[in-house]
Design a protein around this motif. Structure first.
Motif, short mmCIF file in Angstrom:
data_model
loop_
_atom_site.label_atom_id
_atom_site.label_comp_id
_atom_site.label_asym_id
_atom_site.label_seq_id
_atom_site.Cartn_x
_atom_site.Cartn_y
_atom_site.Cartn_z
N GLN A 75 40.48 42.23 27.74
CA GLN A 75 41.31 42.89 28.74
C GLN A 75 40.89 44.50 29.52
O GLN A 75 41.19 43.64 30.96
CB GLN A 75 42.46 44.16 27.08
N MET A 78 39.75 41.72 32.38
CA MET A 78 41.04 40.43 33.30
C MET A 78 42.26 41.80 34.05
O MET A 78 41.78 41.38 34.84
CB MET A 78 41.57 40.17 31.47
N LYS A 79 42.11 42.66 33.39
CA LYS A 79 42.53 43.89 34.71
C LYS A 79 42.32 43.56 35.62
O LYS A 79 42.41 43.96 36.87
CB LYS A 79 42.78 45.14 33.55
N CYS A 81 39.57 41.67 36.75
CA CYS A 81 39.54 40.94 37.89
C CYS A 81 41.46 40.86 38.70
O CYS A 81 41.12 40.03 39.29
CB CYS A 81 39.86 39.56 37.37
N ASP A 82 42.08 40.66 37.69
CA ASP A 82 43.88 40.32 37.66
C ASP A 82 43.90 41.34 39.97
O ASP A 82 44.48 40.97 39.87
CB ASP A 82 44.40 40.94 37.04
N PHE A 83 43.19 42.95 39.34
CA PHE A 83 43.64 43.67 40.12
C PHE A 83 43.55 43.17 41.16
O PHE A 83 43.92 43.04 42.87
CB PHE A 83 42.86 45.02 39.93
N LEU A 85 42.86 39.65 41.96
CA LEU A 85 42.99 38.65 42.46
C LEU A 85 44.44 38.63 43.25
O LEU A 85 44.89 38.26 43.92
CB LEU A 85 43.39 37.47 41.78
N ASP A 86 45.51 39.82 42.55
CA ASP A 86 46.33 40.56 42.81
C ASP A 86 46.59 40.80 44.19
O ASP A 86 47.60 40.43 45.35
CB ASP A 86 47.73 41.76 42.08
N TYR A 88 43.89 39.84 46.64
CA TYR A 88 43.65 38.37 47.44
C TYR A 88 44.24 37.86 48.06
O TYR A 88 43.88 37.80 49.51
CB TYR A 88 43.01 37.40 46.51
N ARG A 136 36.33 36.19 45.55
CA ARG A 136 37.80 34.45 44.73
C ARG A 136 37.02 34.23 44.01
O ARG A 136 36.93 34.37 42.62
CB ARG A 136 38.47 34.72 45.72
N LEU A 140 37.01 34.61 40.07
CA LEU A 140 38.05 33.07 39.09
C LEU A 140 36.50 33.05 38.13
O LEU A 140 37.26 32.66 37.24
CB LEU A 140 37.94 32.22 40.24
N ARG A 143 36.31 35.43 35.28
CA ARG A 143 37.99 35.03 34.37
C ARG A 143 37.74 33.96 33.36
O ARG A 143 37.86 34.26 32.23
CB ARG A 143 38.89 34.93 35.63
#
Length: 174
Positions: A75, A78-79, A81-83, A85-86, A88, A136, A140, A143
């Motif tokens: 988690q 992922m947090k 990575c998503d930070f 990608l959000d 990007y 990016r 990916l 992830r």
């Protein structure tokens, strides 16, 4: 928000064969190297390269069973990575605006500044857009690595549970 303390993120990770808690030489830093590149950002080509290579390396480790992560570590990764990608898509659009020379005036200096800005955005492999794309791609890959590593961890936990159950059954039969 990205955690300030990356050690907490790494706390749910293990490197080595499933069931092993001893990292192979040099592999224990793969996650930290990947995450440190995220913090350095797309203006540093070496950082972008570290993120890209780090994401691929994490995935290779996970696919070979040398990286496992528990749910808490999963988690946290992922947090992070998503930070990235959000933001990007917004970043790439904003930087894309710089690929067209701004009308800054007719002087040679104004033209030079406008040309320089275009080069910084997308003039070569060291510029912002290629670095953002490298980052990016690495994120990916990371992830994907996390999903595999979480599966590795669960399989290790299941194997330990079965071994313990067999040991317990053997003791009860005596």
């Amino acid at each position: 928000m990205v955690p300030d303390d990356w050690e907490g993120v790494m706390g749910g990770s293990q490197f080595g064969a499933p069931g092993s808690f001893t990292p192979p030489a040099g592999e224990g830093d793969a996650g930290s190297n990947f995450l440190s590149g995220l913090l350095d950002g797309p203006t540093d080509s070496e950082a972008a390269k570290r993120v890209s290579e780090g994401g691929h390396h994490l995935k290779d480790l996970a696919q070979s069973g040398q990286f496992a992560v528990n749910e808490e570590g999963f988690q946290a990764y992922m947090k992070a990575c998503d930070f990235f990608l959000d933001g990007y898509n917004r970043m790439i659009v904003d930087v894309g605006l710089l690929t067209t020379a701004a009308n800054m005036g007719g002087s040679e200096y104004a033209k030079a500044v406008a040309t320089f800005n275009v080069k910084v955005a997308d003039g070569d492999e060291e510029s912002l857009i290629p670095n953002l794309i490298r980052m990016r791609d690495g994120v990916l890959q990371a992830r994907e690595a996390m999903a595999i590593a979480r599966k590795n961890y669960r399989e290790t936990e299941d194997a330990h549970s079965m071994t313990f159950a067999q040991l317990n059954k053997g003791l009860q039969e005596q």
